[in-house]
Design an enzyme around this catalytic site. Structure first.
Site, PDB file in Angstrom:
ATOM      1  N   SER A  77       3.464  -0.095 -79.024  1.00 13.00           N
ATOM      2  CA  SER A  77       4.885  -0.025 -79.339  1.00 13.00           C
ATOM      3  C   SER A  77       5.620   1.067 -78.576  1.00 13.00           C
ATOM      4  O   SER A  77       6.849   1.049 -78.474  1.00 13.00           O
ATOM      5  CB  SER A  77       5.076   0.199 -80.840  1.00 13.00           C
ATOM      6  OG  SER A  77       4.498   1.439 -81.246  1.00 13.00           O
ATOM      7  N   ASN A  98      -5.915   0.543 -76.713  1.00 13.58           N
ATOM      8  CA  ASN A  98      -5.116   1.712 -76.357  1.00 13.58           C
ATOM      9  C   ASN A  98      -4.829   2.617 -77.547  1.00 13.58           C
ATOM     10  O   ASN A  98      -4.649   3.819 -77.369  1.00 13.58           O
ATOM     11  CB  ASN A  98      -3.795   1.259 -75.725  1.00 13.58           C
ATOM     12  CG  ASN A  98      -2.793   2.391 -75.611  1.00 13.58           C
ATOM     13  OD1 ASN A  98      -2.909   3.255 -74.747  1.00 13.58           O
ATOM     14  ND2 ASN A  98      -1.813   2.402 -76.513  1.00 13.58           N
ATOM     15  N   SER A 149      -9.892   8.829 -72.000  1.00 13.79           N
ATOM     16  CA  SER A 149      -9.179  10.064 -71.676  1.00 13.79           C
ATOM     17  C   SER A 149     -10.063  10.913 -70.783  1.00 13.79           C
ATOM     18  O   SER A 149     -11.293  10.796 -70.818  1.00 13.79           O
ATOM     19  CB  SER A 149      -8.864  10.840 -72.963  1.00 13.79           C
ATOM     20  OG  SER A 149      -8.406  12.148 -72.683  1.00 13.79           O
ATOM     21  N   GLY A 165      -1.615  -0.221 -80.267  1.00 20.06           N
ATOM     22  CA  GLY A 165      -0.773   0.948 -80.035  1.00 20.06           C
ATOM     23  C   GLY A 165       0.252   0.688 -78.958  1.00 20.06           C
ATOM     24  O   GLY A 165       0.633   1.600 -78.217  1.00 20.06           O
ATOM     25  N   TYR A 199     -11.408  14.905 -80.913  1.00 17.94           N
ATOM     26  CA  TYR A 199     -10.801  13.996 -79.938  1.00 17.94           C
ATOM     27  C   TYR A 199     -11.743  13.772 -78.756  1.00 17.94           C
ATOM     28  O   TYR A 199     -11.936  12.633 -78.307  1.00 17.94           O
ATOM     29  CB  TYR A 199      -9.466  14.575 -79.465  1.00 17.94           C
ATOM     30  CG  TYR A 199      -8.703  13.671 -78.529  1.00 17.94           C
ATOM     31  CD1 TYR A 199      -7.985  12.584 -79.027  1.00 17.94           C
ATOM     32  CD2 TYR A 199      -8.676  13.898 -77.159  1.00 17.94           C
ATOM     33  CE1 TYR A 199      -7.270  11.743 -78.177  1.00 17.94           C
ATOM     34  CE2 TYR A 199      -7.972  13.071 -76.302  1.00 17.94           C
ATOM     35  CZ  TYR A 199      -7.268  11.999 -76.818  1.00 17.94           C
ATOM     36  OH  TYR A 199      -6.571  11.165 -75.968  1.00 17.94           O
ATOM     37  N   LYS A 214     -13.458  10.120 -77.646  1.00 17.19           N
ATOM     38  CA  LYS A 214     -13.251   9.475 -76.352  1.00 17.19           C
ATOM     39  C   LYS A 214     -14.560   9.329 -75.577  1.00 17.19           C
ATOM     40  O   LYS A 214     -14.744   8.363 -74.826  1.00 17.19           O
ATOM     41  CB  LYS A 214     -12.214  10.255 -75.542  1.00 17.19           C
ATOM     42  CG  LYS A 214     -10.808  10.173 -76.124  1.00 17.19           C
ATOM     43  CD  LYS A 214     -10.316   8.730 -76.235  1.00 17.19           C
ATOM     44  CE  LYS A 214      -8.869   8.655 -76.652  1.00 17.19           C
ATOM     45  NZ  LYS A 214      -8.348   7.265 -76.719  1.00 17.19           N
ATOM     46  N   ILE A 227      -0.525  12.936 -69.457  1.00 19.92           N
ATOM     47  CA  ILE A 227       0.532  11.923 -69.351  1.00 19.92           C
ATOM     48  C   ILE A 227       1.687  12.318 -70.258  1.00 19.92           C
ATOM     49  O   ILE A 227       1.476  12.793 -71.383  1.00 19.92           O
ATOM     50  CB  ILE A 227       0.005  10.532 -69.761  1.00 19.92           C
ATOM     51  CG1 ILE A 227      -1.300  10.195 -69.012  1.00 19.92           C
ATOM     52  CG2 ILE A 227       1.071   9.471 -69.502  1.00 19.92           C
ATOM     53  CD1 ILE A 227      -1.178  10.096 -67.517  1.00 19.92           C
ATOM     54  N   VAL A 251      -5.490  -0.260 -86.818  1.00 20.11           N
ATOM     55  CA  VAL A 251      -6.697  -0.751 -86.149  1.00 20.11           C
ATOM     56  C   VAL A 251      -7.971  -0.276 -86.825  1.00 20.11           C
ATOM     57  O   VAL A 251      -9.040  -0.864 -86.622  1.00 20.11           O
ATOM     58  CB  VAL A 251      -6.741  -0.341 -84.661  1.00 20.11           C
ATOM     59  CG1 VAL A 251      -5.715  -1.091 -83.862  1.00 20.11           C
ATOM     60  CG2 VAL A 251      -6.608   1.160 -84.510  1.00 20.11           C
TER      61      VAL A 251
END
Length: 255
Positions: free
Chosen positions: A11, A87, A146, A9, A159, A163, A192, A61
């Site tokens: 990019s 990531n 996270s 990840g 999510y 994590k 973030i 992935v």
């Protein structure tokens, strides 16, 4: 010998900030992302302008064949892999109450965030174990988790579960790989400024204004990248299986 780092990840967003910083630290950089190289050429040109040697591998992935292709391409280009940064991650396509979450959404998030971390780490660790020690350790694996690994968000439960699973993978692999000279760390970003958080900006702006965060600002991808840079270096040699919160102090319990 110049070391090589894989950043999944990598990019854009946090991943690109990590790739850029590790490139400045002197690593060859291998980026894996789902989009095409052409779509990310502007950021790749930044790596080139910094003098970083890089390889871009398009893939998912969560796909077994793509993970193997990533490792094979890395070895063909640079001969070894010394740092893996897991990531790549996704949020649910739609935030939904826990009681309404679909199995399809759960499976998608777990597959990319947790399952992929498990099995990419597995094949990369096996490769690291074949390699000579460079510097003062054989390899480093850094999982980008996270604050949601420990903080409940009932509108995106899949999510949080994914994590939390990454956190346990950090513990498991740290335990298994320490005798091999491979250290495993976890970084837990908070809020973030990335594409993932752009759709809920007003919510977090309000939290900053209300004092929910001791450091009352948005985190930047570079804040995470600097932590990864330190953990990847030879500065943390007597710790493994631990995590660091990059969250503006949000984890502090306050009265």
């Amino acid at each position: 010998m110049k070391k090589t780092a894989i950043v999944t990840g990598g990019s854009k967003g946090i991943g690109f900030a990590i790739a850029s910083q590790l490139g400045l630290d002197g690593y060859n950089i291998v980026i894996m992302a789902r989009s095409t190289q052409q779509q990310n050429q502007e950021n790749l040109d930044i790596l080139t302008s910094q003098g970083t040697s890089w390889l871009y591998v398009q893939g998912n992935v969560s796909d077994h064949a793509d993970r193997q292709q990533l490792l094979d391409a890395t070895l063909k280009a640079f001969g070894a892999v010394h740092v893996l940064v897991n990531n790549a991650g996704v949020a649910p396509l739609v935030r939904t109450d826990l009681l309404e979450m679909s199995e399809e959404s759960f499976d998608r998030v777990i597959s990319i965030n947790t399952k992929a971390t498990m099995f990419l780490t597995q094949i990369v660790a096996r490769q690291m174990m074949k390699q000579d020690v460079v510097g003062r350790k054989r390899g480093t694996i850094i999982n980008i988790s996270s604050c949601s690994a420990a903080v409940s968000s009932t509108g995106r439960g899949e999510y949080c579960v994914s994590k939390a699973g990454v956190s346990m993978l950090t513990t498991l692999y740290a335990d298994r790989l320490a005798p091999e000279g491979i250290l495993v760390h976890e970084v837990r970003p908070g809020v973030i400024a990335t594409d993932m958080t752009s759709t809920v900006r007003a919510k977090y702006d309000a939290l900053f204004a209300s004092g929910a965060f001791p450091i009352a600002r948005w985190g930047q991808p570079e804040d995470v990248a600097n932590a990864v840079s330190s953990l990847a270096s030879d500065k943390f040699l007597y710790t493994t299986g631990n995590y660091i919160d990059i969250d503006g102090g949000f984890h502090i319990k306050r009265l």
